[in-house]
Design an enzyme around this catalytic site. Structure first.
Site, short mmCIF file in Angstrom:
data_model
loop_
_atom_site.label_atom_id
_atom_site.label_comp_id
_atom_site.label_asym_id
_atom_site.label_seq_id
_atom_site.Cartn_x
_atom_site.Cartn_y
_atom_site.Cartn_z
N LYS A 1 22.39 28.46 14.61
CA LYS A 1 22.36 29.54 13.48
C LYS A 1 21.23 29.67 13.38
O LYS A 1 20.37 30.39 13.47
CB LYS A 1 22.92 29.38 12.16
CG LYS A 1 25.06 29.82 12.39
CD LYS A 1 24.85 30.93 11.02
CE LYS A 1 26.92 31.03 11.23
NZ LYS A 1 27.58 29.19 11.06
C1 LIG Z 1 28.99 29.80 11.74
C2 LIG Z 1 29.83 28.65 12.09
C3 LIG Z 1 30.53 28.55 13.27
C4 LIG Z 1 31.46 29.54 13.28
O1 LIG Z 1 30.79 30.94 13.69
P1 LIG Z 1 30.20 32.39 14.43
O2 LIG Z 1 29.47 33.00 14.59
O3 LIG Z 1 30.49 32.72 11.86
O4 LIG Z 1 31.88 32.46 14.57
C5 LIG Z 1 31.02 27.63 13.82
N1 LIG Z 1 30.43 26.21 13.51
C6 LIG Z 1 29.25 26.27 12.14
C7 LIG Z 1 29.09 24.87 12.64
C8 LIG Z 1 28.99 27.16 11.72
O5 LIG Z 1 27.55 27.29 10.94
#
Ligand SMILES: *Cc1c(COP(=O)(O)O)cnc(C)c1O
Length: 453
Positions: free
Chosen positions: A107
């Site tokens: 993210k």
């Molecule tokens: C947010 C997150 C996900 C999921 O991603 P999305 O875009 O919400 O499907 C998977 N793994 C980790 C470590 C995350 O922080």
């Protein structure tokens, strides 16, 4: 370029409006009217390009009409100040390691890009970012925006449902970051944020925007690293021979990450097919199998950043594949409609889903560690398992390792019997002092809090 809402009841927005507003006024998610196709010559060229160079080409296709070239290039380069390597785990299975950024999770990419693009568009205006997190969003957004002038960030997170390490990454920052500890689950946090955005009085009182994966400035840049993964396929001897048979598997919660990959594919990225890997929160997996989408309350798992019972970006994926332009492009590549509800009940299998229990996640982490020495975090493990289940002869699989295992040290160590090292940039957060505002899960309370700020 203009952006329309997935609910088709809001006026079209400019990129600036879509980024500043986040959610459309009809509660839909913004979609770009045009999804540019990259020329066929671009893909072989990526073999010689760096991550920022690859990303700049993709960013230009998304945002080139609306952001001046130098500013866009700077935004991309500042965002991608770390590598995203494709690492071999075993024969035919590779990990795209997205955890080399400041908060050790994928993210970081979207959050850092959005912070910079929002600042670019605000020209010094004051704005408040509301973000609901099930763990990693909060830290990535808070750190992406930390110290950015004119922007205050409120991070809403479910009390007791994120790890101590995750919590420290957004509760210890201070400055322009306020952490709000909600007595509820992630879906409550998301509901509070969504209600705030459509509350006219509150919006008259303060300027609000979102930084959840619904924001186009966070969501679209996630496409960058899929192109870079392909660039690395071309540079790898084992993978190069499989370049037309690459399967990408994404551990999915709110479905922003995989949706960005599907945009990449619609732009021409040569991926053969996709796997959406779910934990026990498997409403999309069930949809892909049955054609029926039945949202439900989220359930807590050890891959907690994927504990989402009604993923927002599912609407985007449905919208994407109901577009005639995208359908035509798929057809020209020999791919039939992937969404079962748009295809009379049976999707083409271009996107498949998987689901697994916590016990299976733990077993997968142990097996992978024993056999290959690779330490998976629980989220990456969901995707690695899905690849092992569904990869066919002749295909090469790439799964996204979305977080560093040390972010879930307690879980990982107790499953593997290890004592994994905590990277220094993570330790620095944990030395800080926790500051958070306690909050019930009622919108009235949250509203009162914001109205009196
Ligand atoms: C947010 C997150 C996900 C999921 O991603 P999305 O875009 O919400 O499907 C998977 N793994 C980790 C470590 C995350 O922080």
């Amino acid at each position: 370029m203009l952006y329309y809402s997935t609910n088709h009841k809001a006026p079209h927005a400019t990129l600036r409006q879509a980024v500043v507003q986040g959610l459309a006024s009809d509660r839909g998610l913004y979609m770009p009217e045009v999804i540019s196709q990259l020329p066929d010559t671009f893909f072989p060229e990526t073999a010689g390009l760096t991550l920022p160079e690859t990303a700049c080409r993709v960013a230009d296709a998304f945002f080139g009409e609306d952001v001046e070239a130098t500013a866009l290039r700077k935004t991309v380069c500042d965002t991608l100040s770390f590598d995203i390597p494709l690492v071999r785990v075993e024969a035919d299975i590779y990990s795209l390691e997205l955890f080399h950024g400041p908060t050790l999770a994928f993210k970081d990419v979207g959050a850092r890009f959005m912070a910079r693009l929002l600042q670019h568009f605000l020209h010094g205006e004051q704005v408040n970012v509301l973000v609901a997190t099930s763990g990693d969003t909060g830290s990535a957004v808070a750190n992406g925006f930390l110290g950015v002038d004119g922007i205050h960030v409120y991070v809403l997170y479910p009390k007791g449902k994120v790890s101590a390490i995750q919590e420290s990454q957004f509760t210890t920052l201070g400055r322009n970051i306020t952490a709000i500890e909600v007595d509820g689950v992630f879906d409550d946090c998301q509901r509070l944020v969504k209600s705030a955005f459509v509350d006219p009085e509150l919006n008259a009182h303060m300027r609000l925007t979102s930084a959840n994966s619904i924001n186009v400035a966070r969501f679209l840049p996630q496409a960058f690293y899929y192109f870079y993964a392909y660039a690395q396929v071309l540079r790898n001897e084992e993978l190069r021979t499989r370049q037309d048979n690459v399967v990408v598997c994404v551990p999915s919660g709110n479905f922003g990450n995989i949706c960005a990959a599907l945009f990449g594919h619609a732009m021409g990225l040569p991926v053969k097919r996709f796997i959406a890997a779910n934990n026990a929160n498997d409403v999309v997996c069930q949809y892909l199998r049955t054609g029926v989408y039945t949202p439900r309350a989220s359930e807590q798992t050890i891959a907690n950043a994927m504990d989402v019972g009604d993923p927002s970006n599912f609407a985007r994926i449905l919208d994407l594949y109901s577009r005639p332009d995208v359908q035509q492009r798929l057809a020209s590549r020999g791919i039939a409609q992937p969404m079962p509800s748009l295809a009379g009940g049976h999707g083409s299998g271009f996107i498949t889903g998987t689901t697994c229990t916590d016990g299976q996640i733990a077993q997968t982490m142990r097996e992978c560690h024993e056999r290959t020495g690779y330490v998976l975090d629980p989220h990456g493990a969901v995707a690695y398992r899905a690849l092992r289940e569904q990869l066919r002869e002749g295909e090469a699989g790439i799964f996204l390792e979305t977080a560093h295992p040390a972010k879930f040290k307690h879980t990982v160590d107790s499953i593997l019997g290890t004592d994994i090292a905590i990277p220094e940039r993570l330790q620095a957060f944990m030395r800080g002092e926790k500051q958070s505002v306690p909050m019930s899960n009622s919108y009235d309370d949250f509203r009162t809090y914001l109205m009196t700020r």
